[in-house]
Scaffold this motif. Structure first.
Motif, PDB file in Angstrom:
ATOM      1  N   LYS A  47       0.823  -1.213   0.000  1.00 25.99           N
ATOM      2  CA  LYS A  47       0.000   0.000   0.000  1.00 25.99           C
ATOM      3  C   LYS A  47       0.857   1.262   0.000  1.00 25.99           C
ATOM      4  CE  LYS A  47      -4.306  -1.801   1.869  1.00 25.99           C
ATOM      5  NZ  LYS A  47      -5.377  -1.609   2.884  1.00 25.99           N
ATOM      6  N   MET A  48       2.010   1.219   0.683  1.00 23.77           N
ATOM      7  CA  MET A  48       2.897   2.380   0.662  1.00 23.77           C
ATOM      8  C   MET A  48       3.513   2.563  -0.720  1.00 23.77           C
ATOM      9  SD  MET A  48       3.233   4.508   3.155  1.00 23.77           S
ATOM     10  CE  MET A  48       4.780   5.220   2.608  1.00 23.77           C
ATOM     11  N   LEU A  49       3.933   1.479  -1.332  1.00 27.00           N
ATOM     12  CA  LEU A  49       4.491   1.566  -2.687  1.00 27.00           C
ATOM     13  C   LEU A  49       3.455   2.135  -3.648  1.00 27.00           C
ATOM     14  CD1 LEU A  49       6.361  -1.868  -2.957  1.00 27.00           C
ATOM     15  CD2 LEU A  49       7.376   0.373  -2.561  1.00 27.00           C
ATOM     16  N   GLN A  50       2.222   1.664  -3.543  1.00 27.36           N
ATOM     17  CA  GLN A  50       1.155   2.147  -4.417  1.00 27.36           C
ATOM     18  C   GLN A  50       0.868   3.625  -4.168  1.00 27.36           C
ATOM     19  OE1 GLN A  50      -1.778  -0.830  -3.289  1.00 27.36           O
ATOM     20  NE2 GLN A  50      -1.624  -1.805  -5.294  1.00 27.36           N
ATOM     21  N   ALA A  51       0.875   4.046  -2.908  1.00 26.12           N
ATOM     22  CA  ALA A  51       0.573   5.436  -2.576  1.00 26.12           C
ATOM     23  C   ALA A  51       1.629   6.383  -3.149  1.00 26.12           C
ATOM     24  CB  ALA A  51       0.479   5.603  -1.059  1.00 26.12           C
ATOM     25  N   ILE A  52       2.895   5.998  -3.059  1.00 26.68           N
ATOM     26  CA  ILE A  52       3.962   6.843  -3.594  1.00 26.68           C
ATOM     27  C   ILE A  52       3.862   6.904  -5.117  1.00 26.68           C
ATOM     28  CG2 ILE A  52       6.472   7.106  -3.829  1.00 26.68           C
ATOM     29  CD1 ILE A  52       6.717   5.758  -1.062  1.00 26.68           C
ATOM     30  N   CYS A  53       3.596   5.770  -5.747  1.00 26.26           N
ATOM     31  CA  CYS A  53       3.423   5.754  -7.202  1.00 26.26           C
ATOM     32  C   CYS A  53       2.250   6.618  -7.628  1.00 26.26           C
ATOM     33  CB  CYS A  53       3.225   4.324  -7.696  1.00 26.26           C
ATOM     34  SG  CYS A  53       4.692   3.273  -7.613  1.00 26.26           S
ATOM     35  N   LEU A  54       1.140   6.528  -6.904  1.00 25.00           N
ATOM     36  CA  LEU A  54      -0.067   7.277  -7.263  1.00 25.00           C
ATOM     37  C   LEU A  54       0.174   8.771  -7.235  1.00 25.00           C
ATOM     38  CD1 LEU A  54      -3.061   7.343  -7.958  1.00 25.00           C
ATOM     39  CD2 LEU A  54      -3.571   7.228  -5.506  1.00 25.00           C
ATOM     40  N   LYS A  55       0.974   9.249  -6.287  1.00 24.61           N
ATOM     41  CA  LYS A  55       1.262  10.677  -6.215  1.00 24.61           C
ATOM     42  C   LYS A  55       1.883  11.177  -7.517  1.00 24.61           C
ATOM     43  CE  LYS A  55       4.646  12.262  -3.585  1.00 24.61           C
ATOM     44  NZ  LYS A  55       5.406  12.756  -2.407  1.00 24.61           N
ATOM     45  N   LYS A  59      13.404   8.337  -6.282  1.00 25.70           N
ATOM     46  CA  LYS A  59      14.045   8.903  -5.091  1.00 25.70           C
ATOM     47  C   LYS A  59      13.140   8.761  -3.864  1.00 25.70           C
ATOM     48  CE  LYS A  59      17.239  12.225  -7.218  1.00 25.70           C
ATOM     49  NZ  LYS A  59      17.592  13.659  -7.377  1.00 25.70           N
ATOM     50  N   GLU A  60      11.851   8.997  -4.046  1.00 30.72           N
ATOM     51  CA  GLU A  60      10.935   8.868  -2.912  1.00 30.72           C
ATOM     52  C   GLU A  60      10.788   7.410  -2.490  1.00 30.72           C
ATOM     53  OE1 GLU A  60       7.366  11.031  -2.669  1.00 30.72           O
ATOM     54  OE2 GLU A  60       8.214  12.894  -3.445  1.00 30.72           O
ATOM     55  N   LEU A  61      10.805   6.503  -3.443  1.00 32.70           N
ATOM     56  CA  LEU A  61      10.766   5.085  -3.098  1.00 32.70           C
ATOM     57  C   LEU A  61      12.016   4.701  -2.320  1.00 32.70           C
ATOM     58  CD1 LEU A  61       9.362   3.612  -6.441  1.00 32.70           C
ATOM     59  CD2 LEU A  61       8.189   3.660  -4.236  1.00 32.70           C
ATOM     60  N   GLN A  62      13.164   5.258  -2.683  1.00 36.79           N
ATOM     61  CA  GLN A  62      14.397   4.991  -1.939  1.00 36.79           C
ATOM     62  C   GLN A  62      14.298   5.480  -0.500  1.00 36.79           C
ATOM     63  OE1 GLN A  62      17.845   6.560  -4.072  1.00 36.79           O
ATOM     64  NE2 GLN A  62      18.500   4.486  -4.540  1.00 36.79           N
ATOM     65  N   SER A 120      -7.087   2.409   6.042  1.00 38.12           N
ATOM     66  CA  SER A 120      -7.023   3.517   5.091  1.00 38.12           C
ATOM     67  C   SER A 120      -6.591   4.792   5.792  1.00 38.12           C
ATOM     68  CB  SER A 120      -8.391   3.726   4.439  1.00 38.12           C
ATOM     69  OG  SER A 120      -8.781   2.570   3.734  1.00 38.12           O
ATOM     70  N   LYS A 121      -5.804   5.593   5.108  1.00 40.70           N
ATOM     71  CA  LYS A 121      -5.304   6.826   5.704  1.00 40.70           C
ATOM     72  C   LYS A 121      -6.418   7.866   5.822  1.00 40.70           C
ATOM     73  CE  LYS A 121      -0.517   6.440   4.142  1.00 40.70           C
ATOM     74  NZ  LYS A 121      -0.594   5.087   3.615  1.00 40.70           N
ATOM     75  N   LYS A 122      -6.476   8.505   6.986  1.00 44.29           N
ATOM     76  CA  LYS A 122      -7.419   9.597   7.181  1.00 44.29           C
ATOM     77  C   LYS A 122      -6.936  10.797   6.374  1.00 44.29           C
ATOM     78  CE  LYS A 122      -9.319  12.618  10.766  1.00 44.29           C
ATOM     79  NZ  LYS A 122      -9.289  12.959  12.216  1.00 44.29           N
ATOM     80  N   LYS A 123      -7.834  11.415   5.652  1.00 38.53           N
ATOM     81  CA  LYS A 123      -7.451  12.550   4.798  1.00 38.53           C
ATOM     82  C   LYS A 123      -7.126  13.756   5.671  1.00 38.53           C
ATOM     83  CE  LYS A 123      -8.979  15.240   0.807  1.00 38.53           C
ATOM     84  NZ  LYS A 123      -7.766  14.915   0.022  1.00 38.53           N
ATOM     85  N   TRP A 124      -5.969  14.365   5.399  1.00 39.34           N
ATOM     86  CA  TRP A 124      -5.561  15.555   6.121  1.00 39.34           C
ATOM     87  C   TRP A 124      -6.126  16.802   5.458  1.00 39.34           C
ATOM     88  CZ3 TRP A 124       0.310  14.064   6.325  1.00 39.34           C
ATOM     89  CH2 TRP A 124       0.520  13.205   7.401  1.00 39.34           C
ATOM     90  N   MET A 182       1.880   4.916   8.394  1.00 42.36           N
ATOM     91  CA  MET A 182       3.069   5.543   7.836  1.00 42.36           C
ATOM     92  C   MET A 182       2.671   6.385   6.631  1.00 42.36           C
ATOM     93  SD  MET A 182       6.565   3.814   6.315  1.00 42.36           S
ATOM     94  CE  MET A 182       7.331   3.455   7.894  1.00 42.36           C
ATOM     95  N   ARG A 183       3.287   7.563   6.514  1.00 44.48           N
ATOM     96  CA  ARG A 183       3.067   8.443   5.373  1.00 44.48           C
ATOM     97  C   ARG A 183       4.408   9.010   4.923  1.00 44.48           C
ATOM     98  NH1 ARG A 183      -2.609  11.000   5.466  1.00 44.48           N
ATOM     99  NH2 ARG A 183      -3.641  10.100   7.268  1.00 44.48           N
ATOM    100  N   GLY A 184       4.424   9.450   3.664  1.00 43.97           N
ATOM    101  CA  GLY A 184       5.624  10.095   3.160  1.00 43.97           C
ATOM    102  C   GLY A 184       6.091   9.483   1.858  1.00 43.97           C
ATOM    103  N   PRO A 185       7.219  10.054   1.371  1.00 44.21           N
ATOM    104  CA  PRO A 185       7.964  11.192   1.937  1.00 44.21           C
ATOM    105  C   PRO A 185       7.170  12.503   1.827  1.00 44.21           C
ATOM    106  CG  PRO A 185       9.355   9.908   0.449  1.00 44.21           C
ATOM    107  CD  PRO A 185       7.949   9.469   0.228  1.00 44.21           C
TER     108      PRO A 185
END
Length: 238
Positions: free
Chosen positions: A18-26, A139-142, A163-167, A187-190
């Motif tokens: 889910k973190m990999l997908q979230a970074i890709c989606l951005k 770079k963000e994946l790294q 699921s992440k709560k929307k900020w 976890m969130r980021g970068p």
């Protein structure tokens, strides 16, 4: 075939899908052209598995196609196991795949008009895609992968996180997205430092249980113990 270790000491890394997908989606939202496993037709999947050394049944999180007509014969595939790439001309002795543990140690760079260097022996020709965005994504994946190796990771990171709560973040990111954050059990980021300050100042995260990390830090710290956040007046302190 599965990605093999180039060195016996290569790190074993198990990122969360889910973190990999979230970074890709951005980066997809910033117009990096890629497709997911579900968007690929059976014929296209067959082409990718024939052209790239993926394991049978390996799930493709993002496939960046660099062909003119979208044939899926050339490009870069990001999976739960690591990264695979194929360009028109493959130079002898150059690698075309990295596990996430291997990728962690690789220095990214640009060369010439289109080439993206992955260490000293990896080259990917980005003609047909946005090199700047692809480099930013990698770079963000790294950063994310590196954060999993730091001491004191606050939570076990498992597939199937809530699921992440929307900020509510009305400010735009300023500066480099280099901070990882564990807050409210997720976890969130970068993230850029000003985004971190905003959600902290407005009370959108629990300051006593929230931890941060960026490259150069040996371990995760509570947000109020890490510069530049230690001097910020948080909502809970006012």
């Amino acid at each position: 075939m599965a990605i093999q270790s180039r060195e016996a000491a290569a790190l074993r890394v198990e990122p969360d899908i889910k973190m990999l997908q979230a970074i890709c989606l951005k980066y997809r939202e910033q117009f990096l052209r890629y497709v997911t496993h579900e968007e690929l037709t059976p014929s296209q999947l067959k082409t990718i598995f024939e052209r790239f050394p993926l394991s049978p049944g390996e799930r493709i999180l993002a496939f960046v196609d660099t062909t003119l007509l979208g044939s899926r014969k050339l490009g870069m595939a990001l999976t739960l196991n690591g990264i695979y790439w194929r360009s028109e001309a493959i130079q002898p002795g150059f690698i075309t795949q990295l596990s996430w543990g291997q990728f962690l140690e690789v220095k990214l760079g640009i060369f010439g008009k289109y080439d993206l260097r992955l260490g000293t022996d990896g080259v990917f020709n980005t003609a047909g895609c946005n090199r700047e965005l692809l480099t930013g994504l990698l770079k963000e994946l790294q950063i994310y992968i590196a954060s999993l190796q730091a001491d004191g990771l606050p939570v076990p990171f498992e597939t199937g996180m809530p699921s992440k709560k929307k900020w509510n973040v009305p400010v735009k990111a300023a500066g480099e997205a280099e901070w990882m954050l564990v807050a409210n059990g997720e976890m969130r980021g970068p993230l850029a430092a000003n985004i971190m300050m905003w959600v902290a100042e407005t009370g959108q995260i629990d300051l006593e249980t929230s931890h941060v990390w960026k490259r150069g830090m040996k371990e995760w710290l509570k947000i109020k113990e890490a510069a530049p956040f230690a001097t910020v007046r948080f909502k809970a302190d006012k």
